[in-house]
Design a protein around this motif. Structure first.
Motif, PDB file in Angstrom:
ATOM      1  N   LEU A  23     -84.374  34.351  54.962  1.00 19.66           N
ATOM      2  CA  LEU A  23     -83.325  33.338  55.101  1.00 19.66           C
ATOM      3  C   LEU A  23     -83.765  32.165  55.965  1.00 19.66           C
ATOM      4  O   LEU A  23     -83.320  31.037  55.756  1.00 19.66           O
ATOM      5  N   GLU A  24     -84.638  32.439  56.949  1.00 24.58           N
ATOM      6  CA  GLU A  24     -85.061  31.342  57.824  1.00 24.58           C
ATOM      7  C   GLU A  24     -85.844  30.292  57.037  1.00 24.58           C
ATOM      8  O   GLU A  24     -85.710  29.080  57.273  1.00 24.58           O
ATOM      9  N   GLU A  25     -86.648  30.747  56.064  1.00 24.32           N
ATOM     10  CA  GLU A  25     -87.415  29.805  55.247  1.00 24.32           C
ATOM     11  C   GLU A  25     -86.494  29.034  54.301  1.00 24.32           C
ATOM     12  O   GLU A  25     -86.684  27.836  54.076  1.00 24.32           O
ATOM     13  N   GLN A  26     -85.484  29.736  53.753  1.00 19.52           N
ATOM     14  CA  GLN A  26     -84.519  29.059  52.883  1.00 19.52           C
ATOM     15  C   GLN A  26     -83.756  27.980  53.647  1.00 19.52           C
ATOM     16  O   GLN A  26     -83.550  26.870  53.149  1.00 19.52           O
ATOM     17  N   SER A  27     -83.315  28.311  54.867  1.00 20.06           N
ATOM     18  CA  SER A  27     -82.540  27.365  55.662  1.00 20.06           C
ATOM     19  C   SER A  27     -83.391  26.162  56.055  1.00 20.06           C
ATOM     20  O   SER A  27     -82.929  25.018  56.008  1.00 20.06           O
ATOM     21  N   LYS A  28     -84.643  26.409  56.452  1.00 20.20           N
ATOM     22  CA  LYS A  28     -85.553  25.308  56.795  1.00 20.20           C
ATOM     23  C   LYS A  28     -85.788  24.415  55.582  1.00 20.20           C
ATOM     24  O   LYS A  28     -85.776  23.177  55.692  1.00 20.20           O
ATOM     25  N   ALA A  29     -85.974  25.045  54.420  1.00 22.71           N
ATOM     26  CA  ALA A  29     -86.222  24.266  53.200  1.00 22.71           C
ATOM     27  C   ALA A  29     -85.032  23.376  52.862  1.00 22.71           C
ATOM     28  O   ALA A  29     -85.208  22.235  52.417  1.00 22.71           O
ATOM     29  N   LYS A  30     -83.808  23.894  53.087  1.00 21.14           N
ATOM     30  CA  LYS A  30     -82.620  23.073  52.819  1.00 21.14           C
ATOM     31  C   LYS A  30     -82.548  21.884  53.758  1.00 21.14           C
ATOM     32  O   LYS A  30     -82.206  20.776  53.350  1.00 21.14           O
ATOM     33  N   MET A  31     -82.869  22.095  55.040  1.00 19.48           N
ATOM     34  CA  MET A  31     -82.830  20.979  55.979  1.00 19.48           C
ATOM     35  C   MET A  31     -83.893  19.944  55.623  1.00 19.48           C
ATOM     36  O   MET A  31     -83.646  18.737  55.669  1.00 19.48           O
ATOM     37  N   ASP A  32     -85.077  20.404  55.253  1.00 22.19           N
ATOM     38  CA  ASP A  32     -86.141  19.478  54.839  1.00 22.19           C
ATOM     39  C   ASP A  32     -85.727  18.683  53.604  1.00 22.19           C
ATOM     40  O   ASP A  32     -86.062  17.502  53.467  1.00 22.19           O
ATOM     41  N   LYS A  33     -84.992  19.334  52.702  1.00 24.53           N
ATOM     42  CA  LYS A  33     -84.584  18.676  51.462  1.00 24.53           C
ATOM     43  C   LYS A  33     -83.513  17.620  51.700  1.00 24.53           C
ATOM     44  O   LYS A  33     -83.575  16.520  51.155  1.00 24.53           O
ATOM     45  N   TYR A  34     -82.503  17.962  52.520  1.00 20.95           N
ATOM     46  CA  TYR A  34     -81.348  17.077  52.684  1.00 20.95           C
ATOM     47  C   TYR A  34     -81.484  16.104  53.852  1.00 20.95           C
ATOM     48  O   TYR A  34     -80.919  15.023  53.832  1.00 20.95           O
ATOM     49  N   ILE A  35     -82.226  16.485  54.909  1.00 18.20           N
ATOM     50  CA  ILE A  35     -82.381  15.625  56.088  1.00 18.20           C
ATOM     51  C   ILE A  35     -83.852  15.241  56.187  1.00 18.20           C
ATOM     52  O   ILE A  35     -84.658  15.962  56.781  1.00 18.20           O
ATOM     53  N   HIS A  36     -84.208  14.120  55.597  1.00 19.87           N
ATOM     54  CA  HIS A  36     -85.619  13.782  55.437  1.00 19.87           C
ATOM     55  C   HIS A  36     -86.331  13.536  56.775  1.00 19.87           C
ATOM     56  O   HIS A  36     -87.523  13.769  56.894  1.00 19.87           O
ATOM     57  N   ALA A  37     -85.618  13.059  57.785  1.00 19.68           N
ATOM     58  CA  ALA A  37     -86.256  12.738  59.062  1.00 19.68           C
ATOM     59  C   ALA A  37     -86.223  13.915  60.033  1.00 19.68           C
ATOM     60  O   ALA A  37     -86.593  13.775  61.197  1.00 19.68           O
ATOM     61  N   ALA A  38     -85.783  15.084  59.574  1.00 22.24           N
ATOM     62  CA  ALA A  38     -85.615  16.219  60.483  1.00 22.24           C
ATOM     63  C   ALA A  38     -86.970  16.778  60.926  1.00 22.24           C
ATOM     64  O   ALA A  38     -87.954  16.752  60.195  1.00 22.24           O
ATOM     65  N   GLN A  39     -86.992  17.302  62.146  1.00 21.50           N
ATOM     66  CA  GLN A  39     -88.181  17.883  62.754  1.00 21.50           C
ATOM     67  C   GLN A  39     -88.006  19.396  62.722  1.00 21.50           C
ATOM     68  O   GLN A  39     -87.373  19.971  63.592  1.00 21.50           O
TER      69      GLN A  39
END
Length: 728
Positions: A65-81
Motif C-alpha cells: 500500500l505504501e508504494e500505491q499511495s506514493k504512486a498516487k501522490m506522484d501522479k496527482y501532485i507533480h511537485a511533491a517530494q
C-alpha cells in the motif's frame, strides 16, 4: 487535479484540526471517497504553508500500500517530494518530504530497518531530523489494523504532536478531533453507489432446496441484468459478483464452483476467478471494467487495498466474522466503475444477497440509511402521460470561473460594506466593519486569573501581541491564509491569490479595486483579517447580486416523464407501513427512506389534503429526474432537483422543502443557496406557467408554510403563508 466539493471540504477541516489542541485527528472516510487524494493534496498544501515539515505516511503490510499511495501522490501532485523507506535509509529526512513507509518493515521481527548496520539506522535518521529543526506529522493509513503496542512505539520515535489516523472503520481514540466525510456527499458526487440493496424482492417466505444455489441464482440473474443495461447504453462494463465463503470450507467452495459451472462460468474460460491464500486464478486485470470474469470467490484476502470499481454484487456465505472486516468488504462493491452515476437505479446501486441475519443487522447498523429494504414499484397508468421540461447541463464542469468569482467578491463588498472607487473612504468603511489595518502581524492571547478552565466565562483580559512583518518569515503564513480562503469556495491558491491582489494590491490593475496597498501591507492585511475575509468570500458566492448576470449558455431542454418504475427503499422496521394512496407509484409506503423531517411532514400533509390529487417524489441526481440548472456567483454550474411534483385541483405544482423555523423564529435551514434556488425555481415556474414554491415547517404555529412570491428568512413576514390556506 480538480478535487470534488466534499474533498475540498475535508482538506479545509484538516487544516482547521491542525490548529486545535487534540493530538489525534481521525479522518473517517467511506471506501471510494478518494481518501488518498484528499490526504496527499492536504500534505502538499500544508508543507507550502508551514516550514520545516515532514510527513510520514504509515501503511499496513498487505498489498504494498505504501508504494500505491506514493504512486498516487506522484501522479496527482507533480511537485511533491516523495520517498519510500529505502530512500530515507540512504538519504535521511529533508524539509517538505512525504515519506511512505510500510509498518511491518519497522515492527516485524527480522527486519533490518531498525538494526545497526553500516548505514545510519532509522532511529538516528529521525534524531538527525529533529536536531535539524524538522517537525514530523504522522499519517496512519488503515489505522484500525495497526492499533498495537509496537505500532505506537514507532509513532513515539517521531515526537510528533499531530497524528492523522484514517480509515473507513476507525476504532475509538479518546479526545480525538474527528473529521467525518458524509457518505451522502460522496454519493452526490457520483463516486460511490447510491444505495446498498439487501436481498431485493425476496418473498416473505423463501422456499428452496439449496440455500447456496438460491443466493447464487439471484446474484447471477442481477449480474446479467446489469450487464445488459450497460451494453444497451453502449458501455462495455462487466459487473463482478464477489462470493465470500468461510475459512476451512472446501465443500462450500466446491458447491459454488459446481453451480457456476452449470452456467458456463468456469476457471478454464476465464469467467470465474478465485482469491484464496492457497489458490489464485484469473486475477490479472480483474480490476479492468471489461474484464471477462463474472465472479470471484474470496475469504479474507480482499480486505485491504483492493480497488475493483466494477464489483457490484456481494454474496455472503460466511458466519461469525469480525464486523469491522465485514463493512470493509461491503466497501468493495460500492465504488462506481467510472466515478459517476448513470441516472439508472439498476446501475447506481449495489446488491447484497445473504441469509446471515447477524451480518445483515451489522451492515444496517454501520450504513444506516445507506442500507435499506427495497422493492421495485411501478407507475400507475393514469400518470404515464404527464410531461414537463427538464433542464440539464450539456457541458458538465466543476471548475469555477475566477473572473466571475472576482467580480462577485467585488460586488459583494460594494453591497455589504458600501465600497466604491474612493480608496480612502473604503478603508474607513472596512475599519468600521472590523477589518484590521496594522502594518504588523497581530496575535491575541489572554491574561488574568481563573478558577475554571472555561476561559470564555471569566474576566480574562485579551492581550494583543504585535510582531514586525517579515515577508520571508511570514510568506508561508500568507500562503496558508490565502489557501484557506480559497478552500472556502473550492478555488485553487493561485486563483485566490490573484483575486486578493486585484482587489487590494496597488500593483495589480482592476476597475473595481477596493484598496491600493503595497505588497507588504497586503501580507499583513490578509494575515490579520483571514477569518473575516474567508467568511466574506464564501457568502459572496451565494449572495443575490442584482447586477451580476448568471446566464447559462450550456443548457439543454429535454422532455421529462415520470419514470415507469422506481427502486423504492424503505425502513422495514418502522412501526407504521401505511400505503400512500396519492403517490404516483403503486405500493409507496409511509416508511419511505431516505427522507428529511420536512419531506415526511409534506408527504403526510399531501396525503390528507383534499386539494392534492397526486404526489411524485423527485430524485436528487440523474438525467431521469426533473432538474433545473443554476450557477453560483463564480459561474459554477449546479443541477437543482426540486423535491416534489404534485397536482393541486388539476394544476401542476413544483415544491422544494427546506429546514424549518424554531419556536423563536430562527432558521434551521443549513443551505446557504436557498434564496438563489428560490429565484431559479420561480423563474422556471413563470416560464412554464406552473405554480409552486419553497415549503418550511414553523414550530411556533406547528404549520407547514410556503413562500411563493419573494423569498424571506423571516417567518413572520408576508412572504410566508400557511400551506393549508393556499391548497384548498
Amino acid at each position: 487535479m480538480q478535487l470534488k466539493n466534499f474533498q475540498l471540504s475535508a482538506v479545509k477541516s484538516l487544516f482547521e484540526a491542525m490548529d486545535k489542541p487534540a493530538r489525534d485527528i481521525i479522518l473517517k472516510s467511506p471506501t471510494g471517497s478518494g481518501k488518498t487524494i484528499i490526504l496527499t493534496y492536504f500534505m502538499h498544501q500544508y508543507v507550502q504553508s508551514y516550514r520545516n515539515t515532514v510527513f510520514v505516511w504509515l501503511t499496513p503490510g498487505k498489498g504494498n500500500l505504501e508504494e500505491q499511495s506514493k504512486a498516487k501522490m506522484d501522479k496527482y501532485i507533480h511537485a511533491a517530494q516523495t520517498k519510500l523507506l529505502s530512500d530515507v535509509m540512504s538519504g535521511g529526512f529533508e524539509e517538505n518530504d512525504n515519506c511512505f513507509i510500510n509498518w511491518e518493515k519497522l515492527t516485524k521481527k527480522g527486519n533490518n530497518a531498525l538494526k545497526d548496520s553500516e548505514r545510519t539506522n532509522f532511529l538516528e535518521h529521525i534524531e538527525h531530523a529533529l536536531n535539524a529543526g524538522l517537525h514530523f506529522i504522522v499519517v496512519v493509513d488503515e489505522s484500525h489494523q495497526n492499533n498495537t503496542v509496537k505500532a505506537d512505539e514507532i509513532i513515539q520515535y517521531f515526537h510528533t504532536d499531530k497524528i492523522i489516523r484514517c480509515s473507513a472503520t476507525p476504532k475509538g481514540i479518546k479526545n480525538a478531533e474527528i473529521i467525518e466525510i458524509p457518505e451522502a456527499d460522496v454519493i452526490a458526487e457520483g463516486l460511490i453507489k447510491k444505495m446498498l440493496i439487501i436481498n431485493e424482492n425476496f418473498p416473505q417466505r423463501v422456499e428452496m432446496e439449496n440455500a447456496t444455489n438460491y443466493l447464487l441464482e439471484q446474484a447471477y440473474s442481477k449480474q446479467r441484468k446489469i450487464r445488459a443495461e450497460f451494453l444497451s447504453a453502449g458501455k462495455d462494463i462487466n459487473p463482478l459478483i464477489v462470493v465470500q465463503i468461510p475459512n476451512k470450507s472446501e465443500k462450500l467452495q466446491d458447491d459454488v464452483e459446481r453451480w457456476f459451472e452449470t452456467q458456463g462460468v468456469t476457471y478454464e474460460n476465464g469467467q470465474l476467478a478465485v482469491w484464496l491464500s492457497d489458490m489464485r486464478e484469473n486475477l490479472e486485470g480483474i480490476e479492468e471494467i471489461n474484464a471477462p470474469s463474472v465472479a470471484v470467490i474470496i475469504k479474507q484476502a480482499v480486505a485491504t487495498g483492493w480497488d475493483c470499481p466494477r464489483a457490484a454484487i456481494l454474496v455472503k456465505l460466511r458466519d461469525n466474522m469480525d464486523e469491522t472486516f465485514e463493512i470493509q468488504t461491503i466497501g468493495r462493491i460500492r465504488r462506481m466503475p467510472e466515478a459517476h452515476h448513470y441516472g439508472k437505479d439498476l446501475l447506481d446501486s449495489c446488491y447484497l444477497y445473504t441469509f446471515d441475519e447477524k451480518f445483515t443487522a451489522g451492515v444496517k447498523l454501520s450504513l444506516g440509511k445507506g442500507a435499506l429494504e427495497a422493492a421495485t414499484l411501478f407507475l400507475k397508468n393514469e400518470y404515464k402521460g404527464i410531461i414537463l421540461t427538464s433542464e440539464q447541463r450539456t457541458m458538465v464542469t466543476d471548475h469555477r470561473n475566477p473572473k466571475k468569482a472576482l467580480l462577485s467578491v467585488a460586488k459583494y463588498f460594494e453591497e455589504k460594506f458600501k465600497t466604491s472607487t474612493n480608496k480612502a473612504e473604503n478603508k474607513a468603511r472596512l475599519q468600521t466593519a472590523g477589518f484590521e489595518f496594522s502594518a504588523d502581524i497581530l496575535r491575541h492571547t489572554l491574561s488574568g486569573e481563573t478558577a475554571t478552565l472555561d476561559f470564555a466565562s471569566t474576566d480574562m483580559n485579551t492581550v494583543v501581541i504585535t510582531e514586525k512583518l517579515n515577508t520571508h518569515d511570514h510568506g508561508h503564513m500568507y500562503h496558508q491564509k490565502v489557501g484557506k480562503i480559497g478552500m472556502e469556495i473550492g478555488m485553487e491558491y493561485s486563483y485566490m491569490n490573484t483575486i486578493i491582489r486585484k482587489l487590494f494590491d496597488r500593483n495589480f490593475t482592476y476597475s473595481r479595486k477596493i484598496l491600493a496597498m503595497e505588497p507588504r501591507e497586503v501580507y499583513a492585511f490578509v494575515i490579520n483579517n483571514a477569518d473575516l475575509l474567508r467568511h466574506t468570500v464564501r457568502d459572496a458566492m451565494a449572495a443575490e447580486l442584482e447586477q451580476l448576470t448568471l446566464d447559462i449558455n450550456q443548457v439543454s431542454k429535454v422532455p421529462f416523464r415520470i419514470p415507469q418504475s422506481c427502486l423504492f427503499t424503505y425502513d422495514g422496521t418502522a412501526k407504521t407501513q401505511l400505503e400512500m394512496k396519492k403517490n404516483v407509484y403503486q405500493g409507496y409506503l409511509s416508511s419511505a427512506e431516505v427522507r428529511s423531517s420536512s419531506e415526511r411532514k409534506f408527504e403526510k400533509f399531501c396525503e390528507k389534503c383534499d386539494a392534492v390529487e397526486w404526489v411524485y417524489k423527485n430524485g436528487d441526481k440523474g438525467n431521469e429526474y426533473l432538474s433545473i440548472v443554476y450557477a453560483d456567483n463564480s459561474d459554477k454550474q449546479k443541477n437543482f432537483y426540486p423535491d416534489y411534483i404534485i397536482s393541486v385541483n388539476g394544476e401542476v405544482w413544483i415544491v422544494e422543502t427546506k429546514g424549518g423555523f424554531d419556536r423563536s423564529g430562527n432558521s434551521q435551514d443549513i443551505d446557504i443557496f436557498t434564496p438563489k434556488k428560490f429565484a431559479v425555481l420561480k423563474n422556471y415556474l413563470n416560464r412554464y406557467d406552473l405554480k409552486g414554491g419553497i415549503v418550511r415547517y414553523d414550530e411556533k404555529s406547528e404549520e407547514l408554510c410556503i413562500c411563493m412570491d419573494s423569498y424571506s428568512e423571516d417567518i413572520n413576514s408576508d412572504s410566508w403563508v400557511v400551506l393549508s390556506d393556499i391548497l384548498k
